[in-house]
Design a protein around this motif. Structure first.
Motif, mmCIF file in Angstrom:
data_model
loop_
_atom_site.group_PDB
_atom_site.id
_atom_site.type_symbol
_atom_site.label_atom_id
_atom_site.label_comp_id
_atom_site.label_asym_id
_atom_site.label_seq_id
_atom_site.Cartn_x
_atom_site.Cartn_y
_atom_site.Cartn_z
ATOM 1 N N PHE A 1 46.758 29.271 70.374
ATOM 2 C CA PHE A 1 47.127 30.017 68.814
ATOM 3 C C PHE A 1 45.509 29.470 68.036
ATOM 4 O O PHE A 1 44.686 28.752 68.577
ATOM 5 C CB PHE A 1 47.871 29.369 67.639
ATOM 6 C CG PHE A 1 47.997 27.880 67.640
ATOM 7 C CD1 PHE A 1 47.018 26.677 67.048
ATOM 8 C CD2 PHE A 1 48.380 27.181 68.932
ATOM 9 C CE1 PHE A 1 46.648 25.940 67.077
ATOM 10 C CE2 PHE A 1 48.322 25.629 68.389
ATOM 11 C CZ PHE A 1 47.489 24.573 67.444
ATOM 12 N N GLY A 2 45.411 30.130 67.198
ATOM 13 C CA GLY A 2 43.597 30.565 66.319
ATOM 14 C C GLY A 2 43.591 31.246 65.931
ATOM 15 O O GLY A 2 44.658 31.745 64.925
ATOM 16 N N ILE A 3 41.961 31.589 64.827
ATOM 17 C CA ILE A 3 42.406 32.989 63.644
ATOM 18 C C ILE A 3 41.321 33.693 65.161
ATOM 19 O O ILE A 3 40.540 33.499 65.921
ATOM 20 C CB ILE A 3 41.715 32.456 63.076
ATOM 21 C CG1 ILE A 3 39.611 31.328 63.440
ATOM 22 C CG2 ILE A 3 42.313 31.362 62.327
ATOM 23 C CD1 ILE A 3 39.173 30.900 62.944
ATOM 24 N N PHE A 4 41.195 34.680 64.122
ATOM 25 C CA PHE A 4 40.581 35.970 64.280
ATOM 26 C C PHE A 4 39.627 36.536 63.969
ATOM 27 O O PHE A 4 39.741 36.795 62.592
ATOM 28 C CB PHE A 4 41.731 37.110 65.346
ATOM 29 C CG PHE A 4 42.397 38.234 64.843
ATOM 30 C CD1 PHE A 4 41.814 39.219 64.798
ATOM 31 C CD2 PHE A 4 43.237 37.564 64.469
ATOM 32 C CE1 PHE A 4 42.434 39.921 63.689
ATOM 33 C CE2 PHE A 4 43.770 38.150 64.550
ATOM 34 C CZ PHE A 4 43.889 39.531 63.120
ATOM 35 N N LYS A 5 38.800 37.369 64.324
ATOM 36 C CA LYS A 5 37.722 38.648 62.732
ATOM 37 C C LYS A 5 37.221 39.927 63.910
ATOM 38 O O LYS A 5 36.754 39.954 65.173
ATOM 39 C CB LYS A 5 36.340 37.848 62.026
ATOM 40 C CG LYS A 5 36.084 37.422 62.994
ATOM 41 C CD LYS A 5 34.797 35.834 62.872
ATOM 42 C CE LYS A 5 34.088 37.387 61.860
ATOM 43 N NZ LYS A 5 32.770 37.036 61.645
ATOM 44 N N THR A 6 36.774 40.481 63.232
ATOM 45 C CA THR A 6 36.387 41.789 63.784
ATOM 46 C C THR A 6 34.551 42.024 62.614
ATOM 47 O O THR A 6 35.025 41.720 61.891
ATOM 48 C CB THR A 6 37.349 43.172 63.648
ATOM 49 O OG1 THR A 6 37.521 43.192 61.959
ATOM 50 C CG2 THR A 6 38.573 42.999 64.712
#
Length: 239
Positions: free
Chosen positions: A182-187
């Motif tokens: 699990f973690g975070i994402f950005k674009t």
């Protein structure tokens, strides 16, 4: 005879007031920024930037499904000056621009640091959908290639591994033999790049992928071109 004249006058007044109302509120609605120029030179701007002008003189601006500002607006019909006040970010920030308006198009000209900026807008009826917006949801990992070699059977033997890209920009990877991730994402605004930070490890791991979404299929290709993931959209979690 007098009653007939009064009726005709009433109809004329009603028509005139309706035309005035339509003219005053012609700016209302949702607009897509198609192009931006600075001193007649076209600028690079994030795709799918939009402006929403409400009848109550409030506004909202955003990109794709994301909203990034709110405030109020006023329009001086005689001078064709549109003044926008942004309530987020800078205190009492205002910007005035000269506009040309038609039923489907609007051009806005303003000064920024003594340079003329022109916005070219087109009326739309729903929020635009970007490639980034298409990423959200649940994806089944169909295959994994590392250094052009198919390693699906070893990393995902039961073919139940899933990637969940949530609306709050958190991600989950489930049903891998080595455990949940699990973690975070950005674009990125200007290119189709997905950045993922994995917090399920002792030290966070950063991963960068170019992505392509076609119909219900997603391909992730690592920036070093060593890893390629192929996924398909699903509508329920696999057990």
């Amino acid at each position: 005879m007098k009653s007939n004249k009064f009726l005709i006058l009433l109809i004329l007044v009603t028509i005139i007031s309706c035309k005035k109302e339509l003219s005053d509120f012609q700016i209302n609605g949702l607009w897509l920024i198609k192009k931006v120029t600075m001193e007649n030179e076209e600028m690079i701007t994030p795709a799918l930037n939009w402006m929403l002008f409400n009848p109550d003189s409030t506004h909202a601006f955003g990109n794709g499904w994301s909203q990034n500002s709110v405030g109020s607006w006023t329009f001086q019909k005689s001078s064709k000056i549109l003044t926008i006040k942004n309530d987020i970010g800078f205190s009492d920030y205002k910007n005035s621009m000269k506009i040309e308006l038609s039923k489907k198009n609007m051009t806005c000209k303003l000064k920024v640091d003594e340079m003329e900026i022109t916005l070219f807008l087109e009326r739309i009826d729903k929020l635009p959908t970007s490639e980034v917006n298409k990423l959200y949801g649940l994806w089944k990992i169909d295959s994994t290639f590392i250094n052009s070699r198919d390693v699906t059977d070893s990393l995902n033997p039961e073919k139940k591994a899933m990637l969940f890209l949530r609306w709050d920009n958190n991600f989950e990877i489930r049903n891998y033999p080595e455990g949940e991730k699990f973690g975070i994402f950005k674009t990125q605004s200007f290119r189709q790049q997905l950045e993922m930070i994995n917090y399920s490890l002792l030290s966070p791991k950063f991963q960068f992928y170019d992505f392509i979404v076609e119909d219900e299929k997603l391909q992730l290709k690592s920036k070093d071109a060593k890893t390629v993931l192929k996924l398909s959209r699903i509508d329920q979690f696999l057990k």
